[in-house]
Design an enzyme around this catalytic site. Sequence first.
Site, PDB file in Angstrom:
ATOM      1  N   ARG A  44       0.826  -1.215   0.000  1.00  0.00           N
ATOM      2  CA  ARG A  44       0.000   0.000   0.000  1.00  0.00           C
ATOM      3  C   ARG A  44       0.863   1.268   0.000  1.00  0.00           C
ATOM      4  O   ARG A  44       0.497   2.272   0.608  1.00  0.00           O
ATOM      5  CB  ARG A  44      -0.987   0.036   1.170  1.00  0.00           C
ATOM      6  CG  ARG A  44      -2.134  -0.951   1.036  1.00  0.00           C
ATOM      7  CD  ARG A  44      -3.317  -0.526   1.911  1.00  0.00           C
ATOM      8  NE  ARG A  44      -4.074  -1.698   2.331  1.00  0.00           N
ATOM      9  CZ  ARG A  44      -4.199  -2.109   3.586  1.00  0.00           C
ATOM     10  NH1 ARG A  44      -3.633  -1.428   4.571  1.00  0.00           N
ATOM     11  NH2 ARG A  44      -4.895  -3.187   3.869  1.00  0.00           N
ATOM     12  N   ARG A  67      -3.806   6.237   0.667  1.00  0.00           N
ATOM     13  CA  ARG A  67      -4.461   7.404   1.254  1.00  0.00           C
ATOM     14  C   ARG A  67      -3.588   8.206   2.211  1.00  0.00           C
ATOM     15  O   ARG A  67      -3.934   9.328   2.569  1.00  0.00           O
ATOM     16  CB  ARG A  67      -5.744   6.968   1.967  1.00  0.00           C
ATOM     17  CG  ARG A  67      -6.866   6.578   1.013  1.00  0.00           C
ATOM     18  CD  ARG A  67      -8.082   6.095   1.765  1.00  0.00           C
ATOM     19  NE  ARG A  67      -7.853   4.777   2.344  1.00  0.00           N
ATOM     20  CZ  ARG A  67      -8.697   4.177   3.189  1.00  0.00           C
ATOM     21  NH1 ARG A  67      -9.791   4.796   3.584  1.00  0.00           N
ATOM     22  NH2 ARG A  67      -8.427   2.975   3.653  1.00  0.00           N
ATOM     23  N   ARG A  97      -7.860  11.110  -5.856  1.00  0.00           N
ATOM     24  CA  ARG A  97      -9.144  10.444  -5.604  1.00  0.00           C
ATOM     25  C   ARG A  97     -10.287  11.453  -5.616  1.00  0.00           C
ATOM     26  O   ARG A  97     -11.373  11.160  -6.138  1.00  0.00           O
ATOM     27  CB  ARG A  97      -9.098   9.702  -4.270  1.00  0.00           C
ATOM     28  CG  ARG A  97     -10.420   9.014  -3.933  1.00  0.00           C
ATOM     29  CD  ARG A  97     -10.267   7.945  -2.895  1.00  0.00           C
ATOM     30  NE  ARG A  97     -11.539   7.320  -2.599  1.00  0.00           N
ATOM     31  CZ  ARG A  97     -11.683   6.138  -1.996  1.00  0.00           C
ATOM     32  NH1 ARG A  97     -10.599   5.457  -1.655  1.00  0.00           N
ATOM     33  NH2 ARG A  97     -12.859   5.647  -1.748  1.00  0.00           N
ATOM     34  N   ASP A 152      -6.757  -3.525  -7.453  1.00  0.00           N
ATOM     35  CA  ASP A 152      -7.412  -4.148  -6.309  1.00  0.00           C
ATOM     36  C   ASP A 152      -7.395  -5.653  -6.495  1.00  0.00           C
ATOM     37  O   ASP A 152      -7.417  -6.138  -7.628  1.00  0.00           O
ATOM     38  CB  ASP A 152      -8.860  -3.649  -6.187  1.00  0.00           C
ATOM     39  CG  ASP A 152      -9.485  -4.037  -4.854  1.00  0.00           C
ATOM     40  OD1 ASP A 152     -10.140  -5.097  -4.782  1.00  0.00           O
ATOM     41  OD2 ASP A 152      -9.284  -3.309  -3.875  1.00  0.00           O
ATOM     42  N   TYR A 185     -14.092 -13.324  -0.043  1.00  0.00           N
ATOM     43  CA  TYR A 185     -14.911 -12.168  -0.421  1.00  0.00           C
ATOM     44  C   TYR A 185     -16.107 -12.591  -1.270  1.00  0.00           C
ATOM     45  O   TYR A 185     -17.208 -12.037  -1.148  1.00  0.00           O
ATOM     46  CB  TYR A 185     -14.065 -11.155  -1.183  1.00  0.00           C
ATOM     47  CG  TYR A 185     -13.113 -10.368  -0.317  1.00  0.00           C
ATOM     48  CD1 TYR A 185     -13.568  -9.301   0.459  1.00  0.00           C
ATOM     49  CD2 TYR A 185     -11.756 -10.672  -0.277  1.00  0.00           C
ATOM     50  CE1 TYR A 185     -12.693  -8.567   1.246  1.00  0.00           C
ATOM     51  CE2 TYR A 185     -10.877  -9.940   0.508  1.00  0.00           C
ATOM     52  CZ  TYR A 185     -11.357  -8.893   1.269  1.00  0.00           C
ATOM     53  OH  TYR A 185     -10.497  -8.168   2.056  1.00  0.00           O
TER      54      TYR A 185
END
Length: 358
Positions: A29, A33, A42, A79, A156
Amino acid sequence: MNVDRLKNDRFLRALRREPVDRTPIWLMRQAGRYLPEYRETRRRAGSFLAMAQNPDIACEITLQPLARFDLDAAILFSDILTIPDAMGLGLYFVEGEGPKFRDPVRDAAAIAKLGVPDMERELRYVMDAVRTIRAELDGKVPLIGFSGSPWTLACYMVEGGGSKDFARIKAIALNDPQALHALLSVNTDAVIAYLSAQRAAGAQALQVFDTWGGVLSPAMYREFSLPYLTRIAAELERGAGVERTPLILFGKGNSAHLEALADCGTDAVGVDWLVELGEAARRTGGKVALQGNLDPAALYGSPEAIRREARRALDSYRDGNAGSREGHVFNLGHGMSPDMDPEHVAVLVDEVHRYSAR
Protein backbone atom coordinates in the site's frame (compact mmCIF):
# COMPACT_ATOMS: atom_id res chain seq x y z
CA MET A 1 11.37 -8.54 -19.48
CA ASN A 2 14.33 -6.37 -20.43
CA VAL A 3 16.56 -6.49 -17.37
CA ASP A 4 19.31 -4.55 -19.13
CA ARG A 5 17.18 -1.40 -19.20
CA LEU A 6 16.64 -1.36 -15.44
CA LYS A 7 18.55 1.40 -13.69
CA ASN A 8 17.87 -0.25 -10.30
CA ASP A 9 17.47 -4.03 -10.29
CA ARG A 10 18.39 -4.78 -6.66
CA PHE A 11 14.80 -5.88 -5.91
CA LEU A 12 14.93 -8.58 -8.61
CA ARG A 13 18.48 -9.57 -7.65
CA ALA A 14 17.42 -9.98 -4.02
CA LEU A 15 14.52 -12.20 -5.08
CA ARG A 16 17.08 -14.36 -6.92
CA ARG A 17 19.16 -14.35 -3.71
CA GLU A 18 22.06 -12.69 -5.53
CA PRO A 19 24.41 -10.10 -3.98
CA VAL A 20 23.09 -6.53 -3.87
CA ASP A 21 24.65 -3.25 -2.72
CA ARG A 22 21.93 -2.78 -0.08
CA THR A 23 18.68 -4.43 0.97
CA PRO A 24 15.86 -3.34 -1.36
CA ILE A 25 12.63 -1.96 0.08
CA TRP A 26 9.10 -1.42 -1.13
CA LEU A 27 5.94 -1.16 0.98
CA MET A 28 2.56 -2.77 0.67
CA ARG A 29 0.00 0.00 0.00
CA GLN A 30 2.86 2.40 -0.73
CA ALA A 31 0.47 4.19 -3.14
CA GLY A 32 -2.45 5.08 -0.92
CA ARG A 33 -4.46 7.40 1.25
CA TYR A 34 -1.58 8.44 3.52
CA LEU A 35 -0.25 10.53 0.61
CA PRO A 36 -1.92 13.93 0.10
CA GLU A 37 -1.37 13.67 -3.65
CA TYR A 38 -3.32 10.38 -3.67
CA ARG A 39 -6.20 12.00 -1.80
CA GLU A 40 -6.26 14.82 -4.32
CA THR A 41 -6.30 12.36 -7.22
CA ARG A 42 -9.14 10.44 -5.60
CA ARG A 43 -11.11 13.65 -5.07
CA ARG A 44 -10.64 14.50 -8.73
CA ALA A 45 -11.54 10.99 -9.95
CA GLY A 46 -14.58 10.60 -7.68
CA SER A 47 -14.17 7.02 -6.49
CA PHE A 48 -11.69 4.20 -5.97
CA LEU A 49 -13.07 2.18 -8.88
CA ALA A 50 -12.89 5.19 -11.19
CA MET A 51 -9.17 5.40 -10.41
CA ALA A 52 -8.45 1.67 -10.68
CA GLN A 53 -10.30 1.31 -13.97
CA ASN A 54 -8.58 4.26 -15.66
CA PRO A 55 -5.08 3.21 -16.81
CA ASP A 56 -3.73 6.75 -16.86
CA ILE A 57 -4.91 7.48 -13.31
CA ALA A 58 -3.70 4.06 -12.11
CA CYS A 59 -0.30 4.93 -13.57
CA GLU A 60 -0.28 8.35 -11.89
CA ILE A 61 -1.03 6.80 -8.50
CA THR A 62 1.50 3.97 -8.94
CA LEU A 63 4.25 6.52 -9.53
CA GLN A 64 3.33 8.92 -6.69
CA PRO A 65 5.36 7.20 -3.93
CA LEU A 66 8.38 6.88 -6.23
CA ALA A 67 8.46 10.65 -6.60
CA ARG A 68 8.73 10.99 -2.80
CA PHE A 69 10.80 8.01 -1.67
CA ASP A 70 13.86 6.07 -2.86
CA LEU A 71 11.89 2.84 -3.25
CA ASP A 72 13.27 -0.15 -5.13
CA ALA A 73 10.04 -1.30 -6.81
CA ALA A 74 6.69 0.02 -7.97
CA ILE A 75 3.49 -1.97 -7.49
CA LEU A 76 0.53 -1.72 -9.81
CA PHE A 77 -2.31 0.36 -8.39
CA SER A 78 -5.33 -1.92 -8.58
CA ASP A 79 -7.41 -4.15 -6.31
CA ILE A 80 -7.33 -7.86 -5.52
CA LEU A 81 -11.05 -8.15 -6.32
CA THR A 82 -10.84 -7.34 -10.03
CA ILE A 83 -11.14 -11.05 -10.91
CA PRO A 84 -14.46 -11.76 -9.15
CA ASP A 85 -15.78 -8.42 -10.41
CA ALA A 86 -14.98 -9.55 -13.96
CA MET A 87 -16.78 -12.82 -13.17
CA GLY A 88 -19.96 -10.78 -12.76
CA LEU A 89 -20.27 -10.50 -8.97
CA GLY A 90 -20.73 -6.71 -9.02
CA LEU A 91 -17.94 -5.12 -6.98
CA TYR A 92 -18.74 -1.87 -5.18
CA PHE A 93 -17.32 0.06 -2.24
CA VAL A 94 -19.07 1.46 0.82
CA GLU A 95 -17.27 4.32 2.59
CA GLY A 96 -15.89 3.05 5.89
CA GLU A 97 -16.86 -0.57 5.16
CA GLY A 98 -14.65 -1.56 2.26
CA PRO A 99 -15.43 -3.75 -0.77
CA LYS A 100 -18.72 -5.60 -1.24
CA PHE A 101 -20.33 -7.78 -3.91
CA ARG A 102 -23.92 -7.42 -5.11
CA ASP A 103 -24.10 -11.09 -6.15
CA PRO A 104 -22.07 -13.31 -3.79
CA VAL A 105 -21.80 -17.04 -4.52
CA ARG A 106 -23.05 -19.26 -1.71
CA ASP A 107 -23.91 -22.65 -3.17
CA ALA A 108 -22.73 -25.18 -5.72
CA ALA A 109 -25.15 -23.94 -8.38
CA ALA A 110 -23.84 -20.38 -8.23
CA ILE A 111 -20.24 -21.61 -8.22
CA ALA A 112 -20.86 -23.78 -11.29
CA LYS A 113 -21.81 -20.69 -13.30
CA LEU A 114 -18.42 -19.03 -12.79
CA GLY A 115 -15.80 -18.92 -15.51
CA VAL A 116 -12.35 -17.47 -16.11
CA PRO A 117 -12.65 -13.92 -17.50
CA ASP A 118 -11.02 -12.89 -20.75
CA MET A 119 -7.99 -10.94 -19.53
CA GLU A 120 -7.70 -8.65 -22.54
CA ARG A 121 -11.44 -7.95 -22.65
CA GLU A 122 -13.03 -7.89 -19.18
CA LEU A 123 -9.73 -6.93 -17.50
CA ARG A 124 -8.14 -4.93 -20.30
CA TYR A 125 -7.96 -1.84 -18.07
CA VAL A 126 -5.53 -3.68 -15.76
CA MET A 127 -3.28 -4.76 -18.62
CA ASP A 128 -3.39 -1.28 -20.14
CA ALA A 129 -2.36 0.13 -16.76
CA VAL A 130 0.60 -2.28 -16.60
CA ARG A 131 1.70 -1.28 -20.10
CA THR A 132 1.34 2.43 -19.33
CA ILE A 133 3.24 2.19 -16.03
CA ARG A 134 6.09 0.19 -17.59
CA ALA A 135 6.49 2.86 -20.25
CA GLU A 136 6.42 5.71 -17.73
CA LEU A 137 8.88 3.99 -15.37
CA ASP A 138 11.38 3.79 -18.23
CA GLY A 139 13.52 1.30 -16.32
CA LYS A 140 13.76 3.31 -13.09
CA VAL A 141 12.68 0.33 -10.94
CA PRO A 142 10.85 -2.97 -11.59
CA LEU A 143 7.05 -3.13 -11.65
CA ILE A 144 5.19 -5.64 -9.47
CA GLY A 145 1.88 -7.11 -10.64
CA PHE A 146 -0.38 -8.94 -8.22
CA SER A 147 -3.48 -10.95 -7.50
CA GLY A 148 -5.45 -12.14 -4.52
CA SER A 149 -5.01 -15.82 -3.67
CA PRO A 150 -7.73 -18.32 -4.62
CA TRP A 151 -8.75 -18.71 -0.96
CA THR A 152 -8.77 -14.97 -0.21
CA LEU A 153 -10.81 -14.24 -3.33
CA ALA A 154 -13.23 -17.01 -2.32
CA CYS A 155 -13.67 -15.41 1.11
CA TYR A 156 -14.91 -12.17 -0.42
CA MET A 157 -16.96 -13.97 -3.07
CA VAL A 158 -18.84 -16.08 -0.52
CA GLU A 159 -19.10 -13.62 2.35
CA GLY A 160 -20.05 -10.76 0.01
CA GLY A 161 -17.40 -8.52 1.55
CA GLY A 162 -15.14 -8.48 4.58
CA SER A 163 -15.96 -10.66 7.58
CA LYS A 164 -15.17 -11.00 11.27
CA ASP A 165 -15.65 -14.76 11.49
CA PHE A 166 -15.85 -16.06 7.87
CA ALA A 167 -18.80 -18.17 8.96
CA ARG A 168 -20.35 -18.60 5.52
CA ILE A 169 -17.25 -19.86 3.72
CA LYS A 170 -16.20 -22.07 6.63
CA ALA A 171 -19.69 -23.58 6.64
CA ILE A 172 -19.26 -24.47 2.96
CA ALA A 173 -15.83 -25.94 3.75
CA LEU A 174 -17.41 -28.16 6.39
CA ASN A 175 -20.71 -29.02 4.72
CA ASP A 176 -19.89 -29.05 1.00
CA PRO A 177 -16.10 -29.17 0.53
CA GLN A 178 -16.55 -30.32 -3.07
CA ALA A 179 -18.29 -27.04 -3.91
CA LEU A 180 -15.56 -25.00 -2.25
CA HIS A 181 -12.87 -26.90 -4.13
CA ALA A 182 -14.73 -26.15 -7.36
CA LEU A 183 -14.68 -22.43 -6.47
CA LEU A 184 -11.01 -22.54 -5.54
CA SER A 185 -10.20 -24.39 -8.75
CA VAL A 186 -11.81 -21.80 -11.03
CA ASN A 187 -10.23 -19.03 -8.97
CA THR A 188 -6.83 -20.66 -9.42
CA ASP A 189 -7.31 -20.91 -13.18
CA ALA A 190 -8.27 -17.23 -13.21
CA VAL A 191 -5.32 -16.14 -11.04
CA ILE A 192 -2.84 -17.98 -13.27
CA ALA A 193 -4.35 -16.39 -16.38
CA TYR A 194 -4.44 -12.96 -14.71
CA LEU A 195 -0.83 -13.05 -13.56
CA SER A 196 0.28 -14.43 -16.94
CA ALA A 197 -1.45 -11.52 -18.68
CA GLN A 198 0.18 -9.00 -16.34
CA ARG A 199 3.56 -10.58 -17.05
CA ALA A 200 2.93 -10.39 -20.80
CA ALA A 201 1.92 -6.73 -20.40
CA GLY A 202 5.19 -5.93 -18.63
CA ALA A 203 5.06 -6.83 -14.92
CA GLN A 204 8.56 -7.82 -13.80
CA ALA A 205 7.61 -9.55 -10.54
CA LEU A 206 4.33 -11.01 -9.31
CA GLN A 207 2.84 -11.21 -5.83
CA VAL A 208 -0.10 -13.26 -4.57
CA PHE A 209 -1.86 -11.86 -1.50
CA ASP A 210 -3.24 -14.64 0.69
CA THR A 211 -4.64 -12.07 3.10
CA TRP A 212 -7.11 -14.39 4.79
CA GLY A 213 -5.05 -17.60 4.80
CA GLY A 214 -4.37 -17.01 8.49
CA VAL A 215 -8.04 -17.44 9.46
CA LEU A 216 -7.83 -21.14 8.59
CA SER A 217 -6.91 -23.89 10.99
CA PRO A 218 -3.70 -25.71 9.99
CA ALA A 219 -5.69 -28.64 8.57
CA MET A 220 -8.01 -26.35 6.63
CA TYR A 221 -5.06 -24.30 5.31
CA ARG A 222 -3.44 -27.49 4.00
CA GLU A 223 -6.70 -28.40 2.25
CA PHE A 224 -8.11 -25.09 1.02
CA SER A 225 -5.19 -22.68 0.52
CA LEU A 226 -1.78 -24.33 0.19
CA PRO A 227 -2.62 -26.71 -2.71
CA TYR A 228 -3.89 -23.83 -4.80
CA LEU A 229 -0.86 -21.65 -4.07
CA THR A 230 1.27 -24.63 -5.07
CA ARG A 231 -0.67 -24.95 -8.33
CA ILE A 232 0.00 -21.29 -9.11
CA ALA A 233 3.73 -21.72 -8.46
CA ALA A 234 3.82 -24.86 -10.61
CA GLU A 235 1.70 -23.72 -13.55
CA LEU A 236 2.49 -20.01 -13.87
CA GLU A 237 5.11 -19.61 -16.62
CA ARG A 238 7.86 -17.34 -15.27
CA GLY A 239 10.94 -17.90 -17.43
CA ALA A 240 14.47 -18.61 -16.22
CA GLY A 241 17.68 -16.90 -15.21
CA VAL A 242 17.83 -13.10 -15.24
CA GLU A 243 14.74 -13.11 -17.48
CA ARG A 244 12.70 -14.90 -14.80
CA THR A 245 9.65 -13.12 -13.41
CA PRO A 246 9.81 -13.98 -9.70
CA LEU A 247 6.73 -15.00 -7.73
CA ILE A 248 6.17 -13.85 -4.13
CA LEU A 249 3.57 -15.56 -1.96
CA PHE A 250 2.49 -13.28 0.88
CA GLY A 251 0.18 -14.44 3.62
CA LYS A 252 -1.03 -12.75 6.74
CA GLY A 253 -0.67 -15.29 9.53
CA ASN A 254 1.30 -17.77 7.41
CA SER A 255 4.16 -18.46 9.83
CA ALA A 256 2.88 -21.94 10.70
CA HIS A 257 3.35 -22.95 7.07
CA LEU A 258 6.74 -21.48 6.16
CA GLU A 259 8.40 -24.80 5.42
CA ALA A 260 5.57 -25.90 3.12
CA LEU A 261 5.54 -22.55 1.33
CA ALA A 262 9.31 -22.70 0.82
CA ASP A 263 8.87 -26.11 -0.81
CA CYS A 264 5.93 -25.20 -3.07
CA GLY A 265 7.95 -23.76 -5.98
CA THR A 266 7.67 -20.04 -5.32
CA ASP A 267 10.66 -17.70 -5.53
CA ALA A 268 9.94 -15.76 -2.35
CA VAL A 269 7.70 -15.84 0.70
CA GLY A 270 6.36 -12.68 2.31
CA VAL A 271 5.76 -12.87 6.06
CA ASP A 272 3.90 -10.74 8.57
CA TRP A 273 5.36 -9.32 11.79
CA LEU A 274 4.23 -12.19 14.04
CA VAL A 275 7.34 -14.24 13.28
CA GLU A 276 10.95 -13.15 13.69
CA LEU A 277 12.70 -12.87 10.34
CA GLY A 278 15.61 -14.82 11.72
CA GLU A 279 13.32 -17.71 12.60
CA ALA A 280 11.70 -17.54 9.16
CA ALA A 281 15.13 -17.61 7.52
CA ARG A 282 16.26 -20.61 9.55
CA ARG A 283 13.06 -22.53 8.86
CA THR A 284 13.11 -21.88 5.11
CA GLY A 285 16.81 -22.72 4.87
CA GLY A 286 17.73 -20.50 1.91
CA LYS A 287 15.24 -22.20 -0.43
CA VAL A 288 13.43 -18.92 -1.08
CA ALA A 289 13.97 -15.21 -0.65
CA LEU A 290 12.06 -13.64 2.23
CA GLN A 291 10.08 -10.42 2.16
CA GLY A 292 9.07 -8.44 5.24
CA ASN A 293 8.39 -7.94 7.96
CA LEU A 294 8.22 -4.72 10.00
CA ASP A 295 5.04 -4.22 12.01
CA PRO A 296 3.26 -1.39 10.14
CA ALA A 297 2.51 0.22 13.52
CA ALA A 298 6.24 1.00 13.80
CA LEU A 299 5.54 3.93 11.48
CA TYR A 300 3.59 5.56 14.32
CA GLY A 301 6.82 5.69 16.31
CA SER A 302 9.32 8.53 16.46
CA PRO A 303 11.98 8.69 13.74
CA GLU A 304 14.52 7.13 16.09
CA ALA A 305 12.09 4.35 17.02
CA ILE A 306 11.51 3.66 13.32
CA ARG A 307 15.26 3.47 12.68
CA ARG A 308 15.70 1.12 15.64
CA GLU A 309 12.94 -1.23 14.50
CA ALA A 310 14.27 -1.24 10.93
CA ARG A 311 17.72 -2.22 12.18
CA ARG A 312 16.20 -4.91 14.40
CA ALA A 313 14.42 -6.52 11.44
CA LEU A 314 17.50 -6.32 9.21
CA ASP A 315 19.70 -7.87 11.89
CA SER A 316 17.19 -10.60 12.63
CA TYR A 317 17.22 -11.70 8.99
CA ARG A 318 21.03 -11.62 8.84
CA ASP A 319 21.35 -13.63 12.05
CA GLY A 320 18.98 -16.32 10.74
CA ASN A 321 20.62 -16.39 7.31
CA ALA A 322 24.12 -17.44 8.37
CA GLY A 323 25.33 -13.85 8.71
CA SER A 324 24.30 -12.79 5.19
CA ARG A 325 21.81 -10.10 4.21
CA GLU A 326 21.29 -11.55 0.71
CA GLY A 327 17.86 -12.87 -0.24
CA HIS A 328 15.93 -10.28 1.77
CA VAL A 329 13.44 -7.71 0.48
CA PHE A 330 12.46 -5.29 3.24
CA ASN A 331 8.76 -4.60 3.57
CA LEU A 332 6.05 -4.13 6.14
CA GLY A 333 4.29 -7.20 7.50
CA HIS A 334 1.05 -5.85 6.03
CA GLY A 335 -0.20 -2.72 4.27
CA MET A 336 0.12 0.89 5.38
CA SER A 337 -2.77 2.77 7.03
CA PRO A 338 -4.28 6.06 5.82
CA ASP A 339 -3.21 8.05 8.90
CA MET A 340 0.51 7.32 8.60
CA ASP A 341 2.97 10.19 8.18
CA PRO A 342 4.83 10.31 4.82
CA GLU A 343 7.85 11.78 6.62
CA HIS A 344 8.06 8.62 8.73
CA VAL A 345 8.02 6.52 5.56
CA ALA A 346 10.99 8.53 4.28
CA VAL A 347 12.87 7.81 7.52
CA LEU A 348 12.23 4.08 7.14
CA VAL A 349 13.32 3.88 3.50
CA ASP A 350 16.48 5.87 4.14
CA GLU A 351 17.42 3.85 7.23
CA VAL A 352 16.97 0.49 5.47
CA HIS A 353 19.29 1.61 2.69
CA ARG A 354 21.82 3.24 5.02
CA TYR A 355 22.08 0.44 7.55
CA SER A 356 22.09 -2.41 5.03
CA ALA A 357 24.70 -0.92 2.67
CA ARG A 358 27.25 -3.65 1.87
